[in-house]
Design a protein around this motif. Structure first.
Motif, PDB file in Angstrom:
ATOM      1  N   TRP A 120      -3.762   2.476   0.717  1.00 51.68           N
ATOM      2  CA  TRP A 120      -4.146   3.343  -0.401  1.00 51.68           C
ATOM      3  C   TRP A 120      -3.140   3.194  -1.537  1.00 51.68           C
ATOM      4  N   TRP A 121      -1.851   3.137  -1.153  1.00 53.76           N
ATOM      5  CA  TRP A 121      -0.789   2.859  -2.129  1.00 53.76           C
ATOM      6  C   TRP A 121      -0.273   1.449  -1.883  1.00 53.76           C
ATOM      7  N   THR A 122      -0.105   0.701  -2.956  1.00 56.89           N
ATOM      8  CA  THR A 122       0.376  -0.674  -2.855  1.00 56.89           C
ATOM      9  C   THR A 122       1.449  -0.909  -3.905  1.00 56.89           C
ATOM     10  N   HIS A 123       2.613  -1.374  -3.471  1.00 56.67           N
ATOM     11  CA  HIS A 123       3.678  -1.673  -4.427  1.00 56.67           C
ATOM     12  C   HIS A 123       3.367  -2.999  -5.119  1.00 56.67           C
ATOM     13  N   LEU A 124       3.340  -2.971  -6.443  1.00 59.93           N
ATOM     14  CA  LEU A 124       3.053  -4.166  -7.227  1.00 59.93           C
ATOM     15  C   LEU A 124       4.317  -4.629  -7.930  1.00 59.93           C
ATOM     16  N   ASP A 125       4.766  -5.831  -7.588  1.00 57.57           N
ATOM     17  CA  ASP A 125       5.958  -6.371  -8.245  1.00 57.57           C
ATOM     18  C   ASP A 125       5.752  -6.505  -9.749  1.00 57.57           C
ATOM     19  N   GLN A 126       4.514  -6.742 -10.144  1.00 59.08           N
ATOM     20  CA  GLN A 126       4.210  -6.956 -11.562  1.00 59.08           C
ATOM     21  C   GLN A 126       4.582  -5.750 -12.424  1.00 59.08           C
ATOM     22  N   VAL A 127       4.445  -4.547 -11.860  1.00 62.18           N
ATOM     23  CA  VAL A 127       4.788  -3.342 -12.624  1.00 62.18           C
ATOM     24  C   VAL A 127       6.024  -2.654 -12.067  1.00 62.18           C
ATOM     25  N   GLY A 128       6.538  -3.184 -10.959  1.00 63.94           N
ATOM     26  CA  GLY A 128       7.750  -2.615 -10.370  1.00 63.94           C
ATOM     27  C   GLY A 128       7.567  -1.214  -9.844  1.00 63.94           C
ATOM     28  N   ALA A 129       6.368  -0.904  -9.373  1.00 64.68           N
ATOM     29  CA  ALA A 129       6.076   0.459  -8.925  1.00 64.68           C
ATOM     30  C   ALA A 129       4.872   0.443  -7.995  1.00 64.68           C
ATOM     31  N   PRO A 130       4.709   1.518  -7.206  1.00 67.10           N
ATOM     32  CA  PRO A 130       3.514   1.616  -6.363  1.00 67.10           C
ATOM     33  C   PRO A 130       2.289   2.017  -7.183  1.00 67.10           C
ATOM     34  N   ALA A 131       1.130   1.520  -6.757  1.00 68.70           N
ATOM     35  CA  ALA A 131      -0.123   1.828  -7.440  1.00 68.70           C
ATOM     36  C   ALA A 131      -1.100   2.452  -6.455  1.00 68.70           C
ATOM     37  N   VAL A 132      -1.937   3.346  -6.959  1.00 69.18           N
ATOM     38  CA  VAL A 132      -3.093   3.824  -6.206  1.00 69.18           C
ATOM     39  C   VAL A 132      -4.191   2.822  -6.493  1.00 69.18           C
ATOM     40  N   ILE A 133      -4.352   1.864  -5.590  1.00 64.30           N
ATOM     41  CA  ILE A 133      -5.066   0.648  -5.935  1.00 64.30           C
ATOM     42  C   ILE A 133      -6.553   0.887  -6.216  1.00 64.30           C
ATOM     43  N   LEU A 134      -7.207   1.810  -5.489  1.00 70.08           N
ATOM     44  CA  LEU A 134      -8.615   2.067  -5.743  1.00 70.08           C
ATOM     45  C   LEU A 134      -8.831   2.735  -7.098  1.00 70.08           C
ATOM     46  N   ARG A 135      -7.888   3.560  -7.504  1.00 71.30           N
ATOM     47  CA  ARG A 135      -7.998   4.211  -8.804  1.00 71.30           C
ATOM     48  C   ARG A 135      -7.435   3.342  -9.920  1.00 71.30           C
ATOM     49  N   PHE A 136      -6.760   2.274  -9.536  1.00 72.27           N
ATOM     50  CA  PHE A 136      -6.204   1.287 -10.466  1.00 72.27           C
ATOM     51  C   PHE A 136      -5.242   1.935 -11.455  1.00 72.27           C
ATOM     52  N   VAL A 137      -4.377   2.796 -10.908  1.00 70.49           N
ATOM     53  CA  VAL A 137      -3.372   3.473 -11.726  1.00 70.49           C
ATOM     54  C   VAL A 137      -2.044   3.463 -10.972  1.00 70.49           C
ATOM     55  N   THR A 138      -0.940   3.673 -11.720  1.00 66.50           N
ATOM     56  CA  THR A 138       0.345   3.821 -11.060  1.00 66.50           C
ATOM     57  C   THR A 138       0.388   5.162 -10.347  1.00 66.50           C
ATOM     58  N   ARG A 139       1.124   5.207  -9.255  1.00 74.74           N
ATOM     59  CA  ARG A 139       1.151   6.419  -8.441  1.00 74.74           C
ATOM     60  C   ARG A 139       1.863   7.569  -9.151  1.00 74.74           C
ATOM     61  N   ALA A 140       3.011   7.289  -9.741  1.00 72.51           N
ATOM     62  CA  ALA A 140       3.829   8.358 -10.293  1.00 72.51           C
ATOM     63  C   ALA A 140       3.322   8.845 -11.647  1.00 72.51           C
ATOM     64  N   GLU A 141       2.949   7.915 -12.532  1.00 73.46           N
ATOM     65  CA  GLU A 141       2.604   8.276 -13.905  1.00 73.46           C
ATOM     66  C   GLU A 141       1.117   8.265 -14.191  1.00 73.46           C
ATOM     67  N   ASN A 142       0.314   7.820 -13.223  1.00 72.62           N
ATOM     68  CA  ASN A 142      -1.142   7.769 -13.390  1.00 72.62           C
ATOM     69  C   ASN A 142      -1.551   6.894 -14.580  1.00 72.62           C
ATOM     70  N   ARG A 143      -0.791   5.827 -14.810  1.00 73.15           N
ATOM     71  CA  ARG A 143      -1.095   4.919 -15.918  1.00 73.15           C
ATOM     72  C   ARG A 143      -2.076   3.849 -15.473  1.00 73.15           C
ATOM     73  N   ASP A 144      -3.022   3.524 -16.344  1.00 74.19           N
ATOM     74  CA  ASP A 144      -4.001   2.485 -16.054  1.00 74.19           C
ATOM     75  C   ASP A 144      -3.276   1.157 -15.875  1.00 74.19           C
ATOM     76  N   LEU A 145      -3.526   0.493 -14.746  1.00 77.91           N
ATOM     77  CA  LEU A 145      -2.854  -0.777 -14.487  1.00 77.91           C
ATOM     78  C   LEU A 145      -3.229  -1.844 -15.508  1.00 77.91           C
ATOM     79  N   ALA A 146      -4.440  -1.755 -16.053  1.00 80.47           N
ATOM     80  CA  ALA A 146      -4.847  -2.726 -17.062  1.00 80.47           C
ATOM     81  C   ALA A 146      -3.945  -2.651 -18.292  1.00 80.47           C
ATOM     82  N   GLU A 147      -3.507  -1.430 -18.648  1.00 72.16           N
ATOM     83  CA  GLU A 147      -2.606  -1.262 -19.780  1.00 72.16           C
ATOM     84  C   GLU A 147      -1.251  -1.901 -19.525  1.00 72.16           C
ATOM     85  N   LEU A 148      -0.916  -2.101 -18.263  1.00 71.84           N
ATOM     86  CA  LEU A 148       0.364  -2.699 -17.893  1.00 71.84           C
ATOM     87  C   LEU A 148       0.230  -4.192 -17.605  1.00 71.84           C
TER      88      LEU A 148
END
Length: 291
Positions: A120-148
């Motif tokens: 459910w949570w996956t650490h992405l080296d590309q953003v240096g943070a864990p992501a909620v992968i199904l929601r396609f957002v960072t876990r802590a800040e809820n930022r859209d991964l596409a924006e990153l």
């Protein structure tokens, strides 16, 4: 005892259920449906062939994913309820047994080590943070991964097999999920329809099958039991009320289709309450949280 030895010991003791490719599982189910609907390059197995035989040919196939409705849930229902009465067989899920992992296995017909969604949570080296992968957002800040700068193709490297189905295919999800990155990925470019309620979903499916002039495939996702169980626990009346509401709606769908369509239902995983002694609270100041 090392980590691997501890894991194997837990499997041996039955504390954890080990996924096994030789036992019928939801990867086999995904492959069976894909083969029945004309998808190419599907690796068939003895279990997927058995599931194909059990489903059989159908001009209108309605596939329903009941999130969180595992065998322990069915075993607690009245015996004359729709779901227990129509249980065909048990299937193993994948590991880790979370929605993100299991849904992607169904969408691709592949194991997690191949499709690369492993939690459910996956650490992405590309953003240096864990992501909620199904929601396609960072876990802590809820930022859209596409924006990153994260492309869906890098998060979901194995394409959805729905794109190969040789018939009119439609994906149905709650209205809030329609425009999500994962819904677009899962659908494989097929039409995505949002529904406002369980009854609304049943009506849409019934009408779709009744008006069809060619074979169809309809995927219907019900997250309700899983969502409530995560908030309240498995034994709360809110969860049972939602479950019995879905059961009644499925009985109505079965009746309204009048034999014109075939319904296939599965869970992605089950849920069990965690005992108080095994619960841990991660407070905002904990160093583990950013990971």
């Amino acid at each position: 005892m090392g980590d691997i030895d501890s894991l194997l010991a837990a499997f041996e003791a039955g504390t954890l259920v080990q996924p096994r490719h030789e036992e019928a599982n939801i990867v086999d189910l995904g492959r069976a449906i894909a083969t029945l609907l004309g998808a190419s390059s599907v690796l068939e197995t003895p279990n997927s062939l058995d599931i194909e035989r059990r489903i059989g040919d159908a001009d209108h196939l309605v596939f329903i994913l009941l999130d969180g409705v595992g065998m322990n849930v069915l075993e607690g229902m009245p015996r004359d309820a729709f779901l227990p009465e129509h249980l065909e067989r048990e299937l193993f899920t994948v590991f880790p047994s979370t929605t993100a992992v299991a849904l992607t296995s169904l969408a691709t017909g592949q194991w997690p080590t191949t499709h690369a969604v492993t939690g459910w949570w996956t650490h992405l080296d590309q953003v240096g943070a864990p992501a909620v992968i199904l929601r396609f957002v960072t876990r802590a800040e809820n930022r859209d991964l596409a924006e990153l700068g994260v492309e869906p193709e890098s998060a979901f490297p194995v394409p959805s097999i729905l794109s190969q189905f040789e018939r009119d295919a439609q994906v149905m999800v709650p209205a809030d999920f329609v425009d999500s990155t994962y819904s677009r990925y899962f659908s494989g470019g097929r039409r995505i329809v949002g529904y406002s309620s369980i009854e609304d979903a049943v009506t849409i499916v019934t009408q779709r099958v009744a008006e069809a002039t060619a074979p169809t495939f309809t995927y219907l996702y019900f997250p309700h039991v899983d969502t409530l169980a995560h908030h309240h626990g498995m034994t709360r009346p809110e969860v049972r009320e939602a479950l019995m509401g879905i059961d009644a709606a499925l009985a109505r769908l079965h009746s309204d289709l009048g034999g014109k369509g075939r319904i296939v239902m599965t869970a992605d995983h089950g849920l069990k309450d965690c005992p108080v002694s095994a619960r841990h609270t991660l407070r905002p100041t904990r160093e583990l949280l950013p990971l």
